[in-house]
Design a protein around this motif. Structure first.
Motif, PDB file in Angstrom:
ATOM      1  N   ASP A 217     -10.805 -19.678   2.939  1.00 43.80           N
ATOM      2  CA  ASP A 217     -11.118 -19.195   4.287  1.00 43.80           C
ATOM      3  C   ASP A 217     -10.012 -18.323   4.861  1.00 43.80           C
ATOM      4  O   ASP A 217     -10.204 -17.676   5.899  1.00 43.80           O
ATOM      5  CB  ASP A 217     -11.379 -20.373   5.224  1.00 43.80           C
ATOM      6  CG  ASP A 217     -12.703 -21.065   4.937  1.00 43.80           C
ATOM      7  OD1 ASP A 217     -13.509 -20.487   4.186  1.00 43.80           O
ATOM      8  OD2 ASP A 217     -12.916 -22.171   5.470  1.00 43.80           O
TER       9      ASP A 217
ATOM     10  N   TRP B   7      -7.304 -18.974   6.459  1.00 37.10           N
ATOM     11  CA  TRP B   7      -6.693 -19.360   7.744  1.00 37.10           C
ATOM     12  C   TRP B   7      -5.977 -20.684   7.530  1.00 37.10           C
ATOM     13  O   TRP B   7      -6.611 -21.719   7.329  1.00 37.10           O
ATOM     14  CB  TRP B   7      -7.725 -19.490   8.863  1.00 37.10           C
ATOM     15  CG  TRP B   7      -7.035 -19.860  10.146  1.00 37.10           C
ATOM     16  CD1 TRP B   7      -6.996 -21.084  10.741  1.00 37.10           C
ATOM     17  CD2 TRP B   7      -6.243 -19.008  10.967  1.00 37.10           C
ATOM     18  NE1 TRP B   7      -6.233 -21.049  11.876  1.00 37.10           N
ATOM     19  CE2 TRP B   7      -5.748 -19.772  12.046  1.00 37.10           C
ATOM     20  CE3 TRP B   7      -5.882 -17.656  10.886  1.00 37.10           C
ATOM     21  CZ2 TRP B   7      -4.927 -19.249  13.038  1.00 37.10           C
ATOM     22  CZ3 TRP B   7      -5.070 -17.132  11.880  1.00 37.10           C
ATOM     23  CH2 TRP B   7      -4.607 -17.922  12.941  1.00 37.10           C
TER      24      TRP B   7
ATOM     25  N   HIS C  15      -3.228 -23.677  12.824  1.00 33.81           N
ATOM     26  CA  HIS C  15      -3.985 -24.543  13.726  1.00 33.81           C
ATOM     27  C   HIS C  15      -5.358 -23.931  13.957  1.00 33.81           C
ATOM     28  O   HIS C  15      -5.466 -22.840  14.509  1.00 33.81           O
ATOM     29  CB  HIS C  15      -3.210 -24.656  15.040  1.00 33.81           C
ATOM     30  CG  HIS C  15      -3.771 -25.649  16.000  1.00 33.81           C
ATOM     31  ND1 HIS C  15      -3.435 -26.985  15.966  1.00 33.81           N
ATOM     32  CD2 HIS C  15      -4.633 -25.504  17.035  1.00 33.81           C
ATOM     33  CE1 HIS C  15      -4.064 -27.617  16.940  1.00 33.81           C
ATOM     34  NE2 HIS C  15      -4.789 -26.749  17.591  1.00 33.81           N
ATOM     35  N   GLY C  16      -6.413 -24.607  13.515  1.00 35.02           N
ATOM     36  CA  GLY C  16      -7.741 -24.006  13.581  1.00 35.02           C
ATOM     37  C   GLY C  16      -8.862 -25.020  13.501  1.00 35.02           C
ATOM     38  O   GLY C  16      -8.708 -26.182  13.920  1.00 35.02           O
ATOM     39  N   PRO C  17      -9.995 -24.622  12.921  1.00 32.30           N
ATOM     40  CA  PRO C  17     -11.188 -25.484  12.949  1.00 32.30           C
ATOM     41  C   PRO C  17     -11.038 -26.800  12.198  1.00 32.30           C
ATOM     42  O   PRO C  17     -11.597 -27.820  12.600  1.00 32.30           O
ATOM     43  CB  PRO C  17     -12.272 -24.609  12.317  1.00 32.30           C
ATOM     44  CG  PRO C  17     -11.540 -23.546  11.557  1.00 32.30           C
ATOM     45  CD  PRO C  17     -10.287 -23.304  12.323  1.00 32.30           C
ATOM     46  N   ARG C  18     -10.302 -26.795  11.114  1.00 28.65           N
ATOM     47  CA  ARG C  18     -10.135 -28.055  10.375  1.00 28.65           C
ATOM     48  C   ARG C  18      -9.238 -29.031  11.140  1.00 28.65           C
ATOM     49  O   ARG C  18      -9.388 -30.241  11.028  1.00 28.65           O
ATOM     50  CB  ARG C  18      -9.589 -27.776   8.976  1.00 28.65           C
ATOM     51  CG  ARG C  18     -10.644 -27.202   8.048  1.00 28.65           C
ATOM     52  CD  ARG C  18     -10.098 -26.888   6.673  1.00 28.65           C
ATOM     53  NE  ARG C  18     -11.167 -26.493   5.755  1.00 28.65           N
ATOM     54  CZ  ARG C  18     -11.702 -25.273   5.704  1.00 28.65           C
ATOM     55  NH1 ARG C  18     -11.252 -24.321   6.522  1.00 28.65           N
ATOM     56  NH2 ARG C  18     -12.678 -24.989   4.864  1.00 28.65           N
ATOM     57  N   THR C  19      -8.309 -28.479  11.910  1.00 30.88           N
ATOM     58  CA  THR C  19      -7.498 -29.332  12.781  1.00 30.88           C
ATOM     59  C   THR C  19      -8.385 -30.025  13.796  1.00 30.88           C
ATOM     60  O   THR C  19      -8.280 -31.243  14.015  1.00 30.88           O
ATOM     61  CB  THR C  19      -6.425 -28.491  13.501  1.00 30.88           C
ATOM     62  OG1 THR C  19      -5.611 -27.831  12.529  1.00 30.88           O
ATOM     63  CG2 THR C  19      -5.554 -29.368  14.374  1.00 30.88           C
ATOM     64  N   LYS C  20      -9.269 -29.262  14.436  1.00 29.68           N
ATOM     65  CA  LYS C  20     -10.187 -29.836  15.427  1.00 29.68           C
ATOM     66  C   LYS C  20     -11.103 -30.870  14.781  1.00 29.68           C
ATOM     67  O   LYS C  20     -11.400 -31.921  15.370  1.00 29.68           O
ATOM     68  CB  LYS C  20     -11.018 -28.724  16.073  1.00 29.68           C
ATOM     69  CG  LYS C  20     -10.209 -27.765  16.929  1.00 29.68           C
ATOM     70  CD  LYS C  20      -9.642 -28.472  18.151  1.00 29.68           C
ATOM     71  CE  LYS C  20      -8.906 -27.516  19.062  1.00 29.68           C
ATOM     72  NZ  LYS C  20      -8.247 -28.229  20.196  1.00 29.68           N
ATOM     73  N   LYS C  21     -11.558 -30.587  13.574  1.00 28.54           N
ATOM     74  CA  LYS C  21     -12.440 -31.517  12.869  1.00 28.54           C
ATOM     75  C   LYS C  21     -11.724 -32.834  12.599  1.00 28.54           C
ATOM     76  O   LYS C  21     -12.289 -33.918  12.818  1.00 28.54           O
ATOM     77  CB  LYS C  21     -12.900 -30.876  11.562  1.00 28.54           C
ATOM     78  CG  LYS C  21     -13.767 -31.766  10.659  1.00 28.54           C
ATOM     79  CD  LYS C  21     -14.241 -30.980   9.446  1.00 28.54           C
ATOM     80  CE  LYS C  21     -15.058 -31.846   8.497  1.00 28.54           C
ATOM     81  NZ  LYS C  21     -14.205 -32.808   7.757  1.00 28.54           N
TER      82      LYS C  21
ATOM     83  N   ALA D  43      -7.727 -15.320  19.848  1.00 28.94           N
ATOM     84  CA  ALA D  43      -8.580 -16.401  20.361  1.00 28.94           C
ATOM     85  C   ALA D  43      -8.878 -16.242  21.840  1.00 28.94           C
ATOM     86  O   ALA D  43      -9.869 -16.777  22.345  1.00 28.94           O
ATOM     87  CB  ALA D  43      -7.921 -17.745  20.100  1.00 28.94           C
TER      88      ALA D  43
ATOM     89  N   ASP E 173      -4.251 -26.372   9.525  1.00 29.46           N
ATOM     90  CA  ASP E 173      -5.487 -26.647   8.802  1.00 29.46           C
ATOM     91  C   ASP E 173      -5.269 -27.128   7.370  1.00 29.46           C
ATOM     92  O   ASP E 173      -6.138 -27.803   6.807  1.00 29.46           O
ATOM     93  CB  ASP E 173      -6.380 -25.407   8.804  1.00 29.46           C
ATOM     94  CG  ASP E 173      -7.236 -25.322  10.064  1.00 29.46           C
ATOM     95  OD1 ASP E 173      -6.908 -26.013  11.037  1.00 29.46           O
ATOM     96  OD2 ASP E 173      -8.237 -24.566  10.068  1.00 29.46           O
TER      97      ASP E 173
ATOM     98  N   SER F 176      -8.437 -35.214   6.543  1.00 29.09           N
ATOM     99  CA  SER F 176      -9.857 -35.571   6.596  1.00 29.09           C
ATOM    100  C   SER F 176     -10.289 -36.321   5.342  1.00 29.09           C
ATOM    101  O   SER F 176     -11.042 -37.300   5.409  1.00 29.09           O
ATOM    102  CB  SER F 176     -10.710 -34.312   6.776  1.00 29.09           C
ATOM    103  OG  SER F 176     -10.571 -33.778   8.071  1.00 29.09           O
TER     104      SER F 176
END
Length: 383
Positions: A23, A25, A28-34, A218, A242, A249
Motif C-alpha cells: 500500500d 504507506w 500513522h494511518g488506516p491500519r493504526t486506526k484499525k 489529510a 501502520d 492486529s
C-alpha cells in the motif's frame, strides 16, 4: 539459552507487513486506526478512548502531562514498578511517594496505597505485577472516594481481568506495552486509554506535536491553507505507525492462544514444583480474576537466591528479578516509610522462563534444574 521472555512471530505477521509495503504507506494511518478499534473492543471501551503510541513509557509520560503534575505534587506508586514509572513522575518535578506491596503477590493492596497518601497526593499509579490484577477494584474505589486520579500501568496485563473488567479499564488513564518482550508484541509500541473523552482528545494532540488539526494532505479538504499550523499545547511525536499496527492486529488475534499456552506452562510449573523443598510458588488467583501470565515467580531463601540464579545460568536457563525497588534509586529522591514486603520480595524472588514458545521438555528442564540447585544450595555444609 532458555530465555525468560520471547515473542512468537510467523508468516501471518510477515504477510501483514507485506500488505503495508504494497500500500506504500508506512506511517500513522488506516491500519493504526484499525488496531485501535480492535483493541478497544478487546477492552470493552470506545475507540475514541484508545490511542496506539510508540511505547507504554510514552503513555506514562503523557499521563503526567494530562494530569498536570508538577512541583509540589505527590504521586503514590508501588516501589516494585518499572523504572519508566519513576522517571515519568520525577521528570515533572512531582515527588514519587513509594508504597509497599504484598510480599507474595508483589502487588500493592488498597491499604498499602492508603497508608502512603498525603495531603498533596495528586495521582496514584499502580502496576499489575506479572499480569496479575491485584487489589485493583478496591484501589479504584479508594481513589474515587478520595477524588484522586488513578493511572494503571497495565504493561504486563494485556489479557488480565478482575470480575469481568479488563485491567486498565479501572483507571482514569492506562497504558499497555507491546515491546519485544511482552505477550503481544509489535517490536516497540503501546496503547493508551483515557477514560474522559475530552482528555482523550487532548492526549491525541499532545502525542502529535500539539497540533489541533494535522497539516498536509489529510487536511487539504478542510482548509484552503492546509499547510498552516495550529498549536496551543506543546507536544511531541509519540504516535504509532501502520507497520507496527499491522503486526499488532495479527498478534491480538493470536492473543487467546498465547495466554492459553502461558497458563499451561504456569500450571505445569505449579505441578512440577509443588513439593519442592525451599521453593514457594506464586499465590493462586482470587476468584473472578484472570491473568496474562506474564511472569512466573518463585521465592527462595535469600541466602541461596542469587546462587541458584547463577547455577541456572550456567545450565543455559536465564532467570531474573523484576522489578528492583524504586525507593532505593537515588535519582527519584522518593519518600516512604518502612516497606517490609518490598524489601523481602526483592531478596527472595526469581522469575523463571515463561513464554508461549517454550516446549514441554524445556519447562521440565527448568523445573528440574531449579529443584536440584535449591536442594544443593540449601544442604548443610558437610565439609
Amino acid at each position: 539459552m532458555i530465555n525468560v521472555f520471547q515473542p512468537s512471530l510467523g508468516d501471518e505477521e510477515l504477510q501483514a507487513i507485506a500488505e503495508v509495503f504494497a500500500d506504500n504507506w508506512l506511517g500513522h494511518g488506516p491500519r493504526t486506526k484499525k488496531f485501535e478499534a480492535e483493541f478497544a473492543e478487546h477492552l470493552g471501551v470506545e475507540p475514541e478512548q484508545v490511542m496506539f503510541i510508540n511505547s507504554a513509557t510514552a503513555g506514562l509520560f503523557l499521563s503526567t502531562e494530562l494530569l498536570g503534575l508538577g512541583p509540589g505534587d505527590d504521586v503514590v506508586l508501588p516501589s516494585v514498578s518499572f523504572v519508566a514509572a519513576g522517571n515519568a513522575v520525577a521528570a515533572t518535578g512531582a515527588r514519587p511517594v513509594f508504597c509497599d506491596v504484598d510480599e507474595r503477590t508483589l502487588n500493592p493492596t488498597a491499604a498499602d496505597i492508603e497508608r502512603a497518601l498525603t495531603p498533596r497526593t495528586k495521582a496514584v499509579l499502580v502496576l499489575h505485577y506479572g499480569g496479575y490484577p491485584g487489589d485493583i477494584a478496591a484501589i479504584a474505589a479508594l481513589c474515587e472516594e478520595r477524588g484522586i486520579p488513578l493511572v494503571e500501568d497495565a504493561a504486563c496485563a494485556v489479557a488480565s481481568t478482575a470480575d469481568g473488567t479488563a485491567c486498565g479499564a479501572f483507571g482514569d488513564i492506562s497504558m499497555w506495552s507491546f515491546d519485544s518482550m511482552k505477550v503481544l508484541v509489535t517490536g516497540d509500541g503501546g496503547m493508551l486509554y483515557v477514560k474522559d473523552r475530552e482528555l482523550a482528545r487532548k492526549a491525541r494532540q499532545l502525542a502529535y506535536h500539539g497540533l489541533e488539526q494535522s497539516s498536509g494532505f489529510a487536511n487539504a479538504r478542510v482548509s484552503h491553507r492546509w499547510w498552516e499550523l495550529n498549536v496551543r499545547d506543546f507536544g511531541r511525536r509519540v504516535v504509532g505507525n501502520d507497520i507496527t499496527a499491522a503486526i499488532g492486529s495479527v498478534q491480538l488475534r493470536r492473543l487467546p492462544e498465547f495466554v492459553a499456552r502461558r497458563r499451561e506452562i504456569a500450571e505445569t510449573y505449579d505441578r512440577l514444583l509443588a513439593d519442592a523443598a525451599g521453593v514457594r510458588l506464586p499465590p493462586a488467583l482470587p476468584a473472578g480474576h484472570t491473568s496474562s501470565y506474564y511472569f512466573y515467580w518463585v521465592q527462595l531463601d535469600p541466602a541461596v537466591r542469587d546462587k541458584v540464579a547463577a547455577d541456572l545460568l550456567d545450565q543455559g536457563v536465564y532467570t531474573t528479578l523484576r522489578y528492583p525497588p524504586l525507593h532505593k534509586v537515588p535519582a527519584y529522591q522518593g519518600d516512604c516509610g518502612p516497606l517490609p514486603g518490598t524489601d523481602a520480595c526483592a531478596e527472595n524472588t526469581l522469575l523463571l522462563p515463561l513464554h508461549q514458545a517454550l516446549d514441554d521438555a524445556e519447562v521440565h528442564s527448568v523445573a528440574a534444574a531449579l529443584r536440584k540447585s535449591v536442594e544443593l544450595r540449601s544442604a548443610p555444609d558437610r565439609s
